[in-house]
Design a protein around this motif. Structure first.
Motif, short mmCIF file in Angstrom:
data_model
loop_
_atom_site.label_atom_id
_atom_site.label_comp_id
_atom_site.label_asym_id
_atom_site.label_seq_id
_atom_site.Cartn_x
_atom_site.Cartn_y
_atom_site.Cartn_z
N VAL A 95 -18.73 -39.94 -5.91
CA VAL A 95 -19.91 -40.24 -6.71
C VAL A 95 -19.97 -39.37 -7.97
O VAL A 95 -20.34 -39.83 -9.04
N GLU A 101 -19.54 -31.63 -8.33
CA GLU A 101 -20.69 -32.53 -8.46
C GLU A 101 -20.74 -33.49 -7.28
O GLU A 101 -21.81 -33.83 -6.77
N ASP A 102 -19.53 -33.94 -6.85
CA ASP A 102 -19.51 -34.86 -5.73
C ASP A 102 -20.00 -34.17 -4.46
O ASP A 102 -20.72 -34.74 -3.66
N MET A 103 -19.56 -32.91 -4.29
CA MET A 103 -20.01 -32.18 -3.11
C MET A 103 -21.51 -31.90 -3.18
O MET A 103 -22.19 -31.85 -2.15
N ALA A 104 -22.01 -31.75 -4.40
CA ALA A 104 -23.45 -31.48 -4.57
C ALA A 104 -24.27 -32.72 -4.25
O ALA A 104 -25.42 -32.61 -3.82
N PHE A 105 -23.68 -33.91 -4.45
CA PHE A 105 -24.44 -35.15 -4.31
C PHE A 105 -25.18 -35.25 -2.97
O PHE A 105 -26.39 -35.50 -2.93
N GLY A 106 -24.44 -35.02 -1.88
CA GLY A 106 -25.05 -35.11 -0.56
C GLY A 106 -26.13 -34.06 -0.38
O GLY A 106 -27.19 -34.32 0.21
N GLU A 108 -27.94 -32.68 -2.73
CA GLU A 108 -29.12 -33.09 -3.51
C GLU A 108 -29.95 -34.10 -2.72
O GLU A 108 -31.17 -34.03 -2.69
N ASN A 109 -29.23 -35.02 -2.06
CA ASN A 109 -29.93 -36.07 -1.30
C ASN A 109 -30.79 -35.51 -0.19
O ASN A 109 -31.85 -36.06 0.10
N ILE A 110 -30.30 -34.43 0.46
CA ILE A 110 -31.07 -33.92 1.59
C ILE A 110 -32.04 -32.83 1.15
O ILE A 110 -32.64 -32.14 1.97
N GLY A 111 -32.19 -32.67 -0.16
CA GLY A 111 -33.16 -31.70 -0.67
C GLY A 111 -32.78 -30.26 -0.44
O GLY A 111 -33.62 -29.38 -0.29
N PHE A 112 -31.48 -29.99 -0.43
CA PHE A 112 -30.99 -28.63 -0.25
C PHE A 112 -31.38 -27.78 -1.46
O PHE A 112 -31.28 -28.23 -2.59
N SER A 153 -17.04 -32.98 0.89
CA SER A 153 -18.38 -33.40 0.47
C SER A 153 -19.28 -33.65 1.67
O SER A 153 -20.47 -33.38 1.64
N MET A 157 -22.65 -30.84 3.89
CA MET A 157 -23.95 -31.16 4.47
C MET A 157 -24.07 -30.66 5.91
O MET A 157 -25.10 -30.89 6.56
N ARG B 165 -18.42 -41.98 -14.50
CA ARG B 165 -17.47 -41.56 -13.47
C ARG B 165 -16.40 -42.64 -13.26
O ARG B 165 -15.24 -42.35 -13.00
N LEU B 218 -19.08 -48.12 -2.73
CA LEU B 218 -19.73 -46.91 -3.23
C LEU B 218 -21.17 -46.84 -2.74
O LEU B 218 -21.65 -45.79 -2.31
N ARG B 225 -24.28 -40.82 2.81
CA ARG B 225 -24.52 -39.41 2.52
C ARG B 225 -25.99 -39.14 2.22
O ARG B 225 -26.33 -38.16 1.59
N GLY B 226 -26.83 -40.04 2.70
CA GLY B 226 -28.26 -39.76 2.68
C GLY B 226 -28.96 -40.05 1.38
O GLY B 226 -30.06 -39.56 1.16
N TYR B 227 -28.36 -40.86 0.51
CA TYR B 227 -29.02 -41.17 -0.75
C TYR B 227 -30.18 -42.13 -0.54
O TYR B 227 -30.04 -43.12 0.16
N GLY B 232 -37.59 -36.69 -2.67
CA GLY B 232 -37.15 -35.51 -1.92
C GLY B 232 -35.80 -34.96 -2.35
O GLY B 232 -35.12 -34.30 -1.59
N ARG B 233 -35.42 -35.25 -3.59
CA ARG B 233 -34.10 -34.85 -4.04
C ARG B 233 -34.17 -33.53 -4.80
O ARG B 233 -35.09 -33.30 -5.57
N THR B 234 -33.18 -32.67 -4.60
CA THR B 234 -33.09 -31.48 -5.43
C THR B 234 -31.97 -31.68 -6.44
O THR B 234 -31.26 -32.66 -6.37
N LYS B 235 -31.81 -30.73 -7.36
CA LYS B 235 -30.78 -30.87 -8.40
C LYS B 235 -29.77 -29.75 -8.29
O LYS B 235 -30.12 -28.59 -8.09
N PHE B 236 -28.50 -30.13 -8.44
CA PHE B 236 -27.43 -29.14 -8.43
C PHE B 236 -27.56 -28.25 -9.66
O PHE B 236 -27.58 -27.03 -9.56
#
Ligand SMILES: Nc1ncnc2c1ncn2[C@@H]1O[C@H](COP(=O)(O)OP(=O)(O)OP(=O)(O)O)[C@@H](O)[C@H]1O
Ligand SMILES: [Mg+2]
Lengths: 276, 266
Positions: A95, A101-106, A108-112, A153, A157, B165, B218, B225-227, B232-236
């Motif tokens: 993604v 960034e791809d590893m961050a995607f999951g 981000e989704n779980i609100g880490f 990735s 999680m 991407r 995709l 992966r929980g999207y 409830g999303r955070t940012k990298f």
């Protein structure tokens, strides 16, 4: 523990016809086990895998992940955190624009929490041997590297179970070896539960349990030794033996007597040097 | 050949400009765009030149890269200059047959040329110093206040970053399909425009089919992966206006307001 109880599934083609893809499937997978699922094309492996994290909701029967029901809507996010999925095509599950960034995607989704993300990402990337490639975009990675970072990735999680649907089928032999090594290591060192769907018999021999599927049914279940002992049954549903076992069969046909049936190259060597 | 296309033209450097918040860079580029059309005397263009030169210097982007970026725009620039020179009425300086060049025309042409020149340089600095993903993040950040008015800020940004991407992936694929079709005797080079366009069909159809498969897979991988949208999303990479961002934004805003007031007052 994953429990699959009397799971049925059918794809509706149109109003009258439908294809039965799972038929009263019962499986138990304990924490820390390495389980392989084999079966030829269309036998229902992917359908089964998608039930494990709620990508498909059970039509009949139940899937329990640590006693949490997949069939109940409100459990879905918890279940997706517990069960990580890696798919076949390395490109179509990438993604982010880069590995990190791809590893961050999951995450981000779980609100880490943002500030802890980098640490998690580095940890996961090192687990799959991609720690030095964090800034690389996917099109500058080999298939094996892409697939390993896909595993990373998911690991970022921190799932309890890792399901992989033919993760090696689009890779060259080198990439395949890399991925399998990562999986074996995760299973041994981190006691990660691994459910590997594959059609390469040589990838199966190291698992604790092998499940053989055919036309939506589980036809065989047991240790690799037990499963590959049923040679007629496997031949009937068009499944090969591992290469070492094929070679042993050929040698047997030449009149050589072995003590034991083997599955791996190492075991075969062990048998052969004791012959003379 | 098709592989030579580069997207964005981001050049990584550890510079002050690179480190600015993407929102700051987008906003000051917009301010600059307005501002450049509000000034019309040589002295002020000298200031703009100084400002631009300083920005380039601080960005550590090699000058050659920026000049190269100007090349594709050159015809457009020349066309604008010519149009302005020929089709503005005023005191005639020179005329021959139906061509008439006026003093006002020359002025306007000159200013237009200078404006476009600065515009291109300044906006290309934006893409040269900001990675596509950061840029997308910035756009999302700027659109976020509009969520109240049902602007899908997160979705727009997600679509843009996925598109970015997948560009290299799809270019690779186009290359492969072209080769495969060539191996079967397809000819993409000869014939007139209509024939050439028709010969693209056997490339586009497989490309589309595979793009849909990709999209499908995709989407499944993202869900696995929980999207679930931005709830409830955070940012990298969290966007954060630092002091430098605030100062720069303030200066540019003041400058723009001044220019606007002057324009109205005059
Ligand atoms: N989305 C769908 N709609 C309709 N039928 C489907 C769908 N997905 C799969 N099927 C059918 O269900 C059956 C089982 O498919 P499944 O993908 O589970 O098999 P598989 O064992 O994973 O096969 P493969 O080894 O090819 O991946 C096949 O006959 C397939 O054609
Ligand atoms: Mg499958």
């Amino acid at each position: 523990m994953i429990k699959i109880i009397d799971l049925d599934h059918e794809y509706r083609k149109d109003n009258n016809t439908s294809i039965k893809t799972l038929n009263k499937v019962n499986i138990e997978i304990k924490k820390g086990e390495f389980v392989s699922i084999i079966g030829h094309n269309g036998s229902g492996k992917s359908t089964l895998a998608k039930h494990l994290n709620g990508l498909i909701i059970p039509q009949k029967g139940e899937v329990l992940i640590d006693d949490i029901k997949v069939s109940e809507d409100h459990n879905i996010w918890e279940i997706r955190r517990k069960v990580g999925m890696v798919f076949q095509n390395p490109d179509n599950q990438f993604v982010g624009g880069t590995i990190e960034e791809d590893m961050a995607f999951g995450l981000e989704n779980i609100g880490f929490p943002s500030k802890d993300m980098m640490g998690r990402i580095e940890y996961a990337a090192n687990k799959v041997g991609m720690g030095n490639f964090l800034k690389r975009p996917p099109h500058k990675l080999s298939g094996g590297q892409k697939q390993r970072s896909a595993i990373g990735s998911v690991l970022a999680m921190e799932p309890d179970y890792l399901v992989l649907d033919e993760p090696t089928s689009m890779l060259d032999p080198k990439g395949r070896k890399e991925v399998i090594e990562v999986l074996r290591e995760l299973n041994k060192k981190d006691k990660m539960t691994i459910i590997l769907i594959t059609h390469f018999m040589d990838e199966v021999v190291y698992s604790d349990k092998v499940i053989v599927m055919d036309m939506g049914n589980i036809v065989l279940q047991g240790t690799p030794k037990e499963v590959f002992h049923n040679k007629e049954m496997l031949a009937q549903i068009n499944l090969e033996l591992p290469k070492a076992a094929i070679l042993q069969e050929l040698l047997k046909a030449k009149g050589i007597n072995f003590k034991d049936e083997v599955l791996t190259k190492e075991d075969l060597v062990e048998e052969i040097w004791q012959l003379f | 050949m098709i592989k030579d296309i580069t997207i964005g033209q981001y050049i990584y450097k550890d510079s002050f400009v690179h480190k600015l918040d993407p929102r700051t860079k987008i906003l000051i580029s917009m301010f600059f765009m307005f501002g450049i059309f509000l000034i019309n005397n040589i002295t002020e263009y000298v200031y703009v030149l100084l400002l631009t030169a300083m920005t380039i210097y601080m960005s550590q982007i090699p000058l050659m890269k920026i000049i190269k970026g100007l090349k594709p725009i050159l015809p457009l620039m020349i066309l604008t200059v010519i149009m302005n020179a020929f089709f503005t009425s005023g005191t005639t300086l020179f005329s021959w047959a139906f061509i008439r060049i006026t003093r006002e025309g020359l002025y306007l042409a000159g200013f237009m040329g200078i404006r476009i020149f600065f515009l291109i340089i300044f906006t290309s600095l934006l893409t040269l110093t900001t990675s596509p993903i950061t840029l997308t993040n910035g756009i999302e950040g700027l659109l976020t206040p509009l969520k109240k008015f049902k602007v899908p800020a997160h979705e727009i940004a997600m679509m843009m970053s996925i598109a970015l991407r997948f560009i290299p992936t799809l270019i690779d694929e186009t290359d492969k399909i072209m080769k495969a079709q060539k191996a079967r005797g397809a000819d993409f080079e000869s014939g007139n425009i209509i024939k050439k366009t028709k010969s693209l069909v056997p490339i586009l159809i497989p490309l589309f089919i595979s793009a849909f498969t990709r999209a499908d897979e995709l989407a499944m991988a993202m869900e696995a992966r929980g999207y679930r949208g931005d709830e409830g999303r955070t940012k990298f990479k969290e966007l954060k206006y630092r002091l430098a961002d605030k100062v720069i934004l303030f200066l540019f805003a003041v400058l723009l307001v001044f220019l606007i007031i002057r324009k109205i007052a005059l």
